[in-house]
Design an enzyme around this catalytic site. Structure first.
Site, PDB file in Angstrom:
ATOM      1  N   TYR A 123      -7.992   8.040  46.750  1.00  0.00           N
ATOM      2  CA  TYR A 123      -7.464   8.417  48.062  1.00  0.00           C
ATOM      3  C   TYR A 123      -6.081   7.825  48.327  1.00  0.00           C
ATOM      4  CZ  TYR A 123     -11.942  10.449  49.171  1.00  0.00           C
ATOM      5  OH  TYR A 123     -13.050  11.236  49.164  1.00  0.00           O
ATOM      6  N   ASP A 227     -17.461   8.268  49.850  1.00  0.00           N
ATOM      7  CA  ASP A 227     -17.321   9.517  50.594  1.00  0.00           C
ATOM      8  C   ASP A 227     -18.449  10.475  50.224  1.00  0.00           C
ATOM      9  OD1 ASP A 227     -16.286  11.485  52.179  1.00  0.00           O
ATOM     10  OD2 ASP A 227     -14.493  11.836  50.993  1.00  0.00           O
ATOM     11  N   ASP A 231     -22.328  11.511  52.511  1.00  0.00           N
ATOM     12  CA  ASP A 231     -22.829  12.822  52.928  1.00  0.00           C
ATOM     13  C   ASP A 231     -24.214  13.078  52.331  1.00  0.00           C
ATOM     14  OD1 ASP A 231     -20.502  13.234  54.342  1.00  0.00           O
ATOM     15  OD2 ASP A 231     -20.233  15.287  53.638  1.00  0.00           O
TER      16      ASP A 231
END
Ligand code: NAI
Length: 334
Positions: A123, A227, A231
């Site tokens: 990122y 990340d 989820d």
């Protein structure tokens, strides 16, 4: 009561933030909300996706409640969410994942916490075309950031009486980068003999999560795995509509937001579930030592969930507005 920065975001963001502000007000939590747009909306007004006035407001107030913001895929502006985390050095992303009563889910007994490093890894956004048809994306892992997030995870575990911290990595393949992350976690773990430390390779960890999530406790991950796994974990307990998050930095700075995105498929239809942002607001209240108000919201939420008056994503008939009305009423009657 000190002011708080409010970033409604776009898509379903304004609907769910409006709902949450109403519910907070029902508990008597009525700070001055300093409201800012970000992303495409802000470009229209300020010529930038992340106005300096917004950053100044969060720096001054230390606390922000944030709705989701659209990130264009493949082209267009870079993620405002990532920009915000970088600009404010919100290095720790905290996502508690637990079963809410009456929320249909594949598993019961899930009670785990994801601690994700928020500032580096892939990122860092360092990508370039080497020659046409070949792109290089740089994965940055530093000892400093890895030790900082590991310290955060162990401190959190100790404070919340959690038993185990599990570092998740792929150090068998990325021996240097993920190896450094794992070594840093191991080093920090030696200072916390009261907390058990172990580690798992990310693929094996995913399998374990979808077989026995109830056996996992605090998960400590670099940015990209964090990340993805967060989820996955939302899916274990009923989906994106019911999982909160906090982005935390040094000196008590915190931006509280839901895990989900702007849900363009249901935006503007009064269908969005505000629970995830509401639970993020509960984390915010706890951060501000407003435990009584946080407790009142949790009790009211459980009453409404148990009544079955929930939004369509949870299989119920409620609209965003009628669900919010029900939670407000439960707080007033509580
Ligand atoms: P999404 O989370 O917006 O939607 C995925 C699915 O979950 C959709 O079917 C949506 O209707 C449903 N959903 C999400 N939140 C819900 C809620 N509160 N109530 C009921 N249903 C809900 O993910 P997607 O479609 O991948 O992303 C859409 C946009 O959001 C993208 O531009 C993405 O970059 C952005 N995004 C922003 C985030 C943030 O601001 N923190 C986080 C994730 C995505």
């Amino acid at each position: 009561m000190p002011p708080i920065t409010l970033i409604p975001g776009d898509g379903i963001g304004p609907e769910v933030t409006h709902a949450v502000v109403r519910i907070l007000a029902a508990t008597g939590f009525t700070p001055e909300w300093e409201t800012f747009s970000a992303g495409a909306e802000a470009v229209k007004e300020h010529g930038t996706t992340l106005p300096q006035a917004l950053l100044d407001s969060v720096t001054r107030n230390k606390v922000a409640l944030k709705g989701p913001i659209t990130t264009p895929i493949g082209k267009g502006f870079t993620s405002v969410n990532v920009g915000l985390r970088k600009a404010l050095d919100l290095y720790a992303n905290l996502r508690p994942v637990w079963n809410l009563p009456s929320v249909p889910s594949r598993f019961s007994g899930v009670d785990l916490v994801i601690v994700r490093e928020n500032t580096e890894d892939l990122y860092a956004g360092l990508e370039h075309v080497v020659v046409p048809g070949v792109v290089e994306s740089l994965k940055i892992i530093t000892a400093a950031a890895s030790e900082r997030i590991a310290t955060f995870a162990f401190e959190y575990a100790r404070r919340h009486k959690r038993k185990t911290v599990t570092a998740i990595h792929k150090a068998n393949i990325m021996k240097l980068g993920d190896g450094l992350f794992l070594e840093s976690c191991r080093k920090i773990s030696t200072g916390y003999p009261d907390v058990t430390f172990n580690d798992r390779i990310v693929d094996a960890a995913c399998m374990h999560l979808v077989m026995h999530p109830e056996k996992l406790d605090v998960l400590l991950l670099p940015n990209l795995y964090g990340d993805i796994v967060s989820d996955l974990c939302a899916g274990l307990v009923g989906g994106l509509g019911v999982v909160p998050a906090a982005n935390l930095g040094e000196g008590g700075v915190g931006v509280f937001e839901a895990v989900h995105g702007t849900a363009p498929d249901i935006a503007g239809q009064d269908k969005a579930n505000p629970t995830a942002l509401l639970l993020s607001a509960v984390l915010m209240l706890q951060h501000l030592h407003e435990d009584d108000k946080a407790g009142r919201i949790m009790s009211a939420l459980k009453v409404v969930m148990a009544s079955g008056h929930v939004t369509p994503d949870l299989g119920g008939p409620a609209t965003t507005t009628s669900f919010t009305d029900a939670v407000v009423k439960a707080i007033e009657q509580g």
